[in-house]
Design a protein around this motif. Structure first.
Motif, PDB file in Angstrom:
ATOM      1  N   ILE A  91      41.346  67.827 -16.359  1.00  0.00           N
ATOM      2  CA  ILE A  91      40.676  67.494 -16.347  1.00  0.00           C
ATOM      3  C   ILE A  91      40.572  66.044 -17.015  1.00  0.00           C
ATOM      4  O   ILE A  91      39.411  65.211 -16.118  1.00  0.00           O
ATOM      5  CB  ILE A  91      39.992  68.179 -17.910  1.00  0.00           C
ATOM      6  CG1 ILE A  91      39.716  69.461 -18.052  1.00  0.00           C
ATOM      7  CG2 ILE A  91      38.848  67.118 -19.101  1.00  0.00           C
ATOM      8  CD1 ILE A  91      39.801  70.180 -19.528  1.00  0.00           C
ATOM      9  N   LYS A  92      41.545  65.276 -16.748  1.00  0.00           N
ATOM     10  CA  LYS A  92      41.612  63.348 -17.466  1.00  0.00           C
ATOM     11  C   LYS A  92      41.072  63.227 -18.045  1.00  0.00           C
ATOM     12  O   LYS A  92      40.774  61.746 -18.083  1.00  0.00           O
ATOM     13  CB  LYS A  92      41.519  63.227 -15.618  1.00  0.00           C
ATOM     14  CG  LYS A  92      41.949  64.090 -14.443  1.00  0.00           C
ATOM     15  CD  LYS A  92      43.466  63.392 -14.706  1.00  0.00           C
ATOM     16  CE  LYS A  92      44.025  63.727 -13.158  1.00  0.00           C
ATOM     17  NZ  LYS A  92      46.191  63.415 -13.928  1.00  0.00           N
ATOM     18  N   GLU A  93      40.267  64.044 -18.196  1.00  0.00           N
ATOM     19  CA  GLU A  93      39.218  63.325 -19.977  1.00  0.00           C
ATOM     20  C   GLU A  93      40.024  63.213 -21.313  1.00  0.00           C
ATOM     21  O   GLU A  93      39.970  64.565 -21.737  1.00  0.00           O
ATOM     22  CB  GLU A  93      37.821  63.376 -20.325  1.00  0.00           C
ATOM     23  CG  GLU A  93      36.837  63.235 -18.758  1.00  0.00           C
ATOM     24  CD  GLU A  93      35.478  63.484 -18.263  1.00  0.00           C
ATOM     25  OE1 GLU A  93      35.092  63.281 -19.310  1.00  0.00           O
ATOM     26  OE2 GLU A  93      35.407  64.181 -17.933  1.00  0.00           O
ATOM     27  N   PRO A  94      40.314  62.328 -22.019  1.00  0.00           N
ATOM     28  CA  PRO A  94      40.789  63.090 -23.440  1.00  0.00           C
ATOM     29  C   PRO A  94      40.121  63.385 -24.035  1.00  0.00           C
ATOM     30  O   PRO A  94      38.482  63.731 -24.515  1.00  0.00           O
ATOM     31  CB  PRO A  94      41.751  61.248 -23.861  1.00  0.00           C
ATOM     32  CG  PRO A  94      41.081  61.040 -23.273  1.00  0.00           C
ATOM     33  CD  PRO A  94      40.294  60.567 -21.896  1.00  0.00           C
ATOM     34  N   LYS A  95      41.541  63.854 -25.103  1.00  0.00           N
ATOM     35  CA  LYS A  95      40.564  64.971 -26.194  1.00  0.00           C
ATOM     36  C   LYS A  95      39.452  65.704 -26.279  1.00  0.00           C
ATOM     37  O   LYS A  95      38.502  65.913 -26.627  1.00  0.00           O
ATOM     38  CB  LYS A  95      39.751  63.889 -27.120  1.00  0.00           C
ATOM     39  CG  LYS A  95      40.700  62.488 -27.585  1.00  0.00           C
ATOM     40  CD  LYS A  95      39.600  62.006 -28.669  1.00  0.00           C
ATOM     41  CE  LYS A  95      41.179  60.768 -29.060  1.00  0.00           C
ATOM     42  NZ  LYS A  95      39.897  59.764 -29.748  1.00  0.00           N
ATOM     43  N   ARG A  96      39.425  66.616 -24.718  1.00  0.00           N
ATOM     44  CA  ARG A  96      38.606  67.794 -24.371  1.00  0.00           C
ATOM     45  C   ARG A  96      39.291  68.897 -25.127  1.00  0.00           C
ATOM     46  O   ARG A  96      38.402  69.661 -25.312  1.00  0.00           O
ATOM     47  CB  ARG A  96      38.306  67.792 -22.745  1.00  0.00           C
ATOM     48  CG  ARG A  96      37.438  67.135 -22.375  1.00  0.00           C
ATOM     49  CD  ARG A  96      37.385  65.574 -22.706  1.00  0.00           C
ATOM     50  NE  ARG A  96      35.857  65.475 -22.653  1.00  0.00           N
ATOM     51  CZ  ARG A  96      35.865  63.930 -23.064  1.00  0.00           C
ATOM     52  NH1 ARG A  96      36.457  63.601 -23.924  1.00  0.00           N
ATOM     53  NH2 ARG A  96      34.120  63.228 -22.538  1.00  0.00           N
ATOM     54  N   ALA A  97      40.761  68.501 -25.619  1.00  0.00           N
ATOM     55  CA  ALA A  97      41.501  70.243 -25.632  1.00  0.00           C
ATOM     56  C   ALA A  97      41.798  70.054 -27.536  1.00  0.00           C
ATOM     57  O   ALA A  97      42.858  68.234 -27.583  1.00  0.00           O
ATOM     58  CB  ALA A  97      42.206  70.580 -24.960  1.00  0.00           C
ATOM     59  N   THR A  98      42.057  70.572 -28.560  1.00  0.00           N
ATOM     60  CA  THR A  98      42.070  70.835 -29.358  1.00  0.00           C
ATOM     61  C   THR A  98      43.816  72.054 -29.490  1.00  0.00           C
ATOM     62  O   THR A  98      43.493  72.922 -29.365  1.00  0.00           O
ATOM     63  CB  THR A  98      40.968  71.108 -30.631  1.00  0.00           C
ATOM     64  OG1 THR A  98      39.973  69.793 -30.398  1.00  0.00           O
ATOM     65  CG2 THR A  98      41.842  70.650 -32.113  1.00  0.00           C
ATOM     66  N   PHE A  99      44.492  71.460 -30.373  1.00  0.00           N
ATOM     67  CA  PHE A  99      45.391  72.602 -30.769  1.00  0.00           C
ATOM     68  C   PHE A  99      45.601  72.554 -32.500  1.00  0.00           C
ATOM     69  O   PHE A  99      46.038  71.348 -32.245  1.00  0.00           O
ATOM     70  CB  PHE A  99      47.153  72.161 -29.557  1.00  0.00           C
ATOM     71  CG  PHE A  99      48.051  73.400 -30.416  1.00  0.00           C
ATOM     72  CD1 PHE A  99      47.912  74.416 -29.919  1.00  0.00           C
ATOM     73  CD2 PHE A  99      49.186  72.682 -31.173  1.00  0.00           C
ATOM     74  CE1 PHE A  99      49.156  75.531 -29.746  1.00  0.00           C
ATOM     75  CE2 PHE A  99      50.193  73.663 -30.865  1.00  0.00           C
ATOM     76  CZ  PHE A  99      50.072  74.886 -30.721  1.00  0.00           C
TER      77      PHE A  99
END
Length: 361
Positions: free
Chosen positions: A92-100
């Motif tokens: 995706i290259k855009e940070p903070k799109r995924a949360t774990f």
């Protein structure tokens, strides 16, 4: 002068705006991989099988130290779901799109895991355990990188509980997402947390994805798996997991295409969204069951010299798939990106990737 370039530019901007922060939510077991390349005699010594995944027993405890003492040992940030989140963020290259979210100890291993995940752009919310060390996973690579046997010592990862999701800040992150992914391995840890996320996704008409993850889960954790199954909109698995799932479910077939169709037809709560099934088969075609039909996708063939390590291939495939899914791409495009991501990862050691490489799709 044509207006087309401007239209394309506007389209690209629109797609980027649609990838909201926190759109993808993952929950699983964060583990530090201890990886060695060795031969079949090591597998025999500890009663292991190539291309299998199990939980550590007492007889495996000395194996971790033996591997740590080997000259070629590598330590790699791992855990199936966290790997997939890292790969999705990489594409995706855009940070903070995924949360774990997952559970770790308060030690140096957890700091390594968090640093690797955050470097990839993932928002990490670990539940910290003061009385348990961060979990590890022995990754035994054999047959010149073609086979891998995983032995997970969950430790702190085994102590995740639903209270972490009920924390207001964490609950807000979970509810903010539009897409959810949880590996089957988490069935051994917190089935109630899986159901909480699955029910939320179902009620809000969001997409809930899981993975069969290992044959032993289909057999020995059948009950929690089948409690979660009606909430699953998209299920991943490989050929050995699919075969065991078919056996335990009494499908009466070993044909992976038939298994995929029967998996898709299992009871489902959200009737407005038909279940999608994606089964990988190593170097063979990826099988997609969707809308009562089967589609096959050829994988990219590599030479023996190019193939370094198949560990993490499945996690990378899921990460590539999810990276396109959150952008509203077609299932076919999601699978193509999954194949591309897995192909890149198996040419490197562990689930690692060249940071600046762009998905060409």
């Amino acid at each position: 002068m044509s207006d087309k370039p401007a239209e394309q530019n506007d389209s690209n901007k629109r797609i980027k705006r649609d990838i909201a922060e926190g759109i993808l939510f993952g929950m699983g077991n964060p583990l530090l991989d201890i990886l060695v390349s060795t031969d079949e005699s090591f597998l025999e010594k500890y009663g292991l099988e190539a291309n299998n995944a199990i939980l550590a027993e007492d007889k495996h405890q000395s194996m971790y130290q033996e591997m740590s003492d080997m000259k070629n040992v590598e330590y790699i940030a791992g855990g199936a779901t966290q790997n997939s989140m890292r790969v999705a963020q990489w594409i995706i290259k855009e940070p903070k799109r995924a949360t774990f979210m997952g559970s770790v100890g308060e030690d140096v291993y957890s700091k390594i895991l968090q640093t690797r995940a955050e470097d990839a752009g993932v928002v990490v919310r670990y539940q910290k355990q003061s009385n348990h060390p961060t979990g590890t996973c022995a990754v035994v690579v054999t047959n010149n990188g073609k086979c891998r046997s995983l032995v997970a010592n969950l430790a702190a990862a085994n102590h995740f509980n639903i209270s972490h999701l009920e924390n207001p800040e964490n609950r807000a992150l979970m509810e903010k997402a539009k897409f959810y992914y949880i590996s089957g391995f988490f069935l051994t840890v917190s089935p109630e947390s899986i159901l909480k996320v699955g029910k939320h996704a179902c009620e809000k008409d969001k997409m809930f994805c899981m993975n069969l993850s290992a044959p032993f889960l289909c057999e020995f954790f059948k009950d929690p798996m089948m409690q979660a199954f009606p909430y699953i909109d998209l299920i991943f698995g490989n050929e050995t997991e699919a075969a065991k799932f078919s056996e335990i479910q009494g499908f009466g077939t070993t044909d992976i295409k038939e298994i995929a169709l029967k998996t898709a037809d299992l009871p489902k709560h959200n009737k407005d969204r038909q279940r999608i099934v994606v089964y990988t088969q190593g170097a063979e075609n990826v099988i997609l069951a969707k809308d009562g039909k089967i589609t096959e996708f050829p994988v990219i063939k590599l030479s023996e010299e190019e193939l370094i390590d198949t560990n993490g291939a499945g996690d990378a495939f899921v990460g590539g798939f999810l990276a396109q899914l959150v952008q509203g791409k077609s299932t076919e495009e999601c699978i193509k990106c999954g194949i591309w991501a897995a192909t890149e990862i198996i040419q490197r050691s562990g689930c690692s990737f060249p940071k600046d490489l762009q998905y060409p799709g």
